[in-house]
Design a protein around this motif. Structure first.
Motif, PDB file in Angstrom:
ATOM      1  N   THR A 170      37.759  29.675  -2.880  1.00 39.35           N
ATOM      2  CA  THR A 170      39.120  29.125  -2.846  1.00 39.35           C
ATOM      3  C   THR A 170      39.479  28.670  -1.435  1.00 39.35           C
ATOM      4  N   GLN A 171      39.094  29.475  -0.435  1.00 40.60           N
ATOM      5  CA  GLN A 171      39.345  29.109   0.954  1.00 40.60           C
ATOM      6  C   GLN A 171      38.625  27.816   1.316  1.00 40.60           C
ATOM      7  N   LEU A 172      37.366  27.688   0.912  1.00 43.77           N
ATOM      8  CA  LEU A 172      36.601  26.485   1.216  1.00 43.77           C
ATOM      9  C   LEU A 172      37.202  25.263   0.542  1.00 43.77           C
ATOM     10  N   ALA A 173      37.620  25.428  -0.711  1.00 45.34           N
ATOM     11  CA  ALA A 173      38.236  24.304  -1.416  1.00 45.34           C
ATOM     12  C   ALA A 173      39.515  23.856  -0.716  1.00 45.34           C
ATOM     13  N   ALA A 174      40.312  24.834  -0.223  1.00 43.03           N
ATOM     14  CA  ALA A 174      41.538  24.491   0.482  1.00 43.03           C
ATOM     15  C   ALA A 174      41.238  23.783   1.802  1.00 43.03           C
ATOM     16  N   GLN A 175      40.187  24.235   2.527  1.00 41.36           N
ATOM     17  CA  GLN A 175      39.850  23.594   3.788  1.00 41.36           C
ATOM     18  C   GLN A 175      39.288  22.187   3.568  1.00 41.36           C
ATOM     19  N   LEU A 176      38.564  21.991   2.476  1.00 45.61           N
ATOM     20  CA  LEU A 176      38.110  20.640   2.141  1.00 45.61           C
ATOM     21  C   LEU A 176      39.300  19.731   1.848  1.00 45.61           C
TER      22      LEU A 176
END
Length: 509
Positions: A170-176
């Motif tokens: 979820t964190q990676l998706a938000a940073q993308l």
């Protein structure tokens, strides 16, 4: 004077960080899941979770909070002062932003914040600063952080189509998503085992290559990012892939190798070896017979690139890349030799045997084995693979022969023709019992007596690397009788290894 660069990514970055109100200040969020609260109290309800690198507009202060407005969510609220970095005063100067960017660039997991700082530099810098060393450094960091974020996402569960997501995903998706709001574009390609390869599109790296102020290291970093093999579209047609490889070779050829540190020279040589190997295969598959000469030249350039590799200067993380480059080049090394037009022939007892490559009915190629004593062909075997006739070898007894055949650009099989009581037959020995990936199976010599064959295999397929295996193979059954990771540990390899194999193969690297 503000910068006038007009690429989509840089224009979007500048627009996002330019506050709509003349006297308002922009701030970057410093922590993932920073709470945007309804009031300046810890007990106030959280209206949204902000992510590192997001830009918000500061509209006021209350207690230990900034009153901010998030234009993306069209929502205002309060954020603790320690969770955001105001971009005003000395902190907004290009030199200060560049210093902060250098620090954040070294921190894994902080890519989205680094993207925000780089975008802030682009927004604040003058045109002459963007064209100078500082601007190139900011653009280099912007591209590097975007590429690193994409690689992190590719390795996570979020890149697997059949795996539940975790909080990290979820964190990676938000940073993308944060990166996308700064105008950075990402592509995704489906790979084996139900995974996705996420790649940065590379517009910033193209600008780094075009700027005269870029250093050799910045140029090679940009060239390597733009020419990654795992970020090429696997659904591209052969014609599209050929044009793409020609472009990749041109980009890599522009990098000034003499000015690079040894570690970067090695990385450049490995990438050039892989690209020229792909070109050698693609050119050999062209229907025009005149493509044989360009294919031979491309294969020779792949060998030359690999020869520039300095093993003593290889970093630990580059060793797998060196193995991959060697396997790619070894798969096409026969194409560096002229195939010749003479038929492949030999004697077995009183019989004269001849092996020819003839066109098939559906655009494929066929091996045709004929005997001077028989009108009918002894054997016919067709394939869409690239049959490398320069690799032909027959044993002293005349009861077995081998050929190298390349079904894909990085996968080379060994075809073994054998005389059996039921007649001649052909067997295919692959690099590994797996879907074609990267690897080779190659002939290494004949053992006198007509009962044994020497060969070598090495591969990386289905996510697994199979190290070099030197093997003694029983010809009647094709079963492996002995194998070792070192040729010197097998007596037959010391006595009967083929001289041409020892001088030309990359399996002895």
């Amino acid at each position: 004077m503000r910068t006038t660069l007009t690429t989509a990514a840089l224009a979007a970055a500048a627009a996002l960080l330019q506050p709509p109100h003349a006297h308002a200040a922009t701030a970057l969020v410093l922590q993932d899941q920073a709470a945007l609260r309804a009031a300046a109290r810890d007990a106030a309800p959280s209206q949204a979770a902000l992510w590192r690198g997001e830009a918000v507009e500061i509209r006021g202060e209350r207690l230990d909070y900034y009153q901010v407005y998030d234009y993306r969510r069209e929502r205002g609220g309060f954020v603790r002062k320690g969770q955001v970095l105001p971009l005003d005063g000395p902190a907004a100067e290009p030199a200060a932003l560049l210093a902060a960017l250098r620090l954040v660039r070294l921190q894994p997991g902080a890519e989205s914040l680094g993207l925000g700082l780089a975008a802030a530099y682009v927004q604040q810098a003058r045109a002459e600063q963007m064209a100078g060393p500082g601007g190139v450094e900011a653009l280099d960091a912007l591209g590097t952080l975007a590429e690193r974020l994409a690689d992190r996402a590719s390795r996570s569960n979020a890149a697997r189509l059949d795996t539940p997501q975790t909080s990290t995903d979820t964190q990676l998706a938000a940073q993308l998503d944060v990166a996308a709001r700064y105008g950075l574009k990402f592509q995704s390609f489906e790979r084996e085992a139900g995974s996705l390869q996420i790649c940065y599109e590379g517009e910033v790296f193209r600008r780094v290559l075009a700027l005269p102020a870029s250093t050799p290291e910045q140029q090679v970093r940009a060239a390597l990012a733009l020419t990654r093999g795992d970020c090429q579209n696997p659904a591209a047609t052969p014609a599209q892939k050929l044009q793409r490889d020609l472009w990749r070779a041109d980009i890599l050829g522009r990098v000034q190798a003499p000015g690079l540190a040894p570690i970067w020279r090695n990385r450049l040589a490995m990438r050039q070896a892989g690209v020229w190997s792909s070109l050698a295969y693609a050119l050999a598959r062209q229907p025009d017979a005149a493509a044989a000469t360009p294919s031979q030249a491309a294969s020779a350039r792949a060998l030359q690139a690999l020869a520039r590799l300095q093993a003593a200067e290889l970093a630990d993380e580059d060793q797998p890349l060196a193995n991959d480059a060697a396997m790619r080049v070894n798969a096409v090394r026969w194409q560096a030799l002229p195939a010749g037009n003479a038929p492949m022939s030999w004697r077995r007892g009183n019989d004269e045997l001849q092996l020819r490559v003839v066109p098939g009915a559906d655009g494929d190629q066929c091996l045709l084995l004929q005997s001077a004593k028989a009108k009918e062909a002894l054997l016919r075997h067709c394939s869409y693979g690239l049959i490398q006739t320069a690799s032909f070898s027959v044993n002293r007894e005349g009861n077995a022969a081998v050929l190298a055949v390349q079904p894909t650009e990085s996968w080379r099989e060994l075809w073994v023709l054998r005389a059996t009581p039921q007649g001649w037959r052909l067997d295919v020995l692959p690099p590994a019992a797996a879907n074609p990936g990267l690897g080779y199976a190659e002939f290494a010599g004949w053992v006198p007596g007509g009962q044994q064959l020497l060969m070598v295999r090495e591969s990386r397929a289905e996510g697994r690397y199979s190290a070099r295996s030197f093997e003694v193979v029983d010809l009647p059954t094709l079963a492996v009788q002995r194998r070792s990771g070192e040729a010197q540990q097998l007596g037959p390899f010391q006595r009967w290894a083929d001289a041409g194999w020892k001088t030309g193969s990359l399996s002895l690297r």
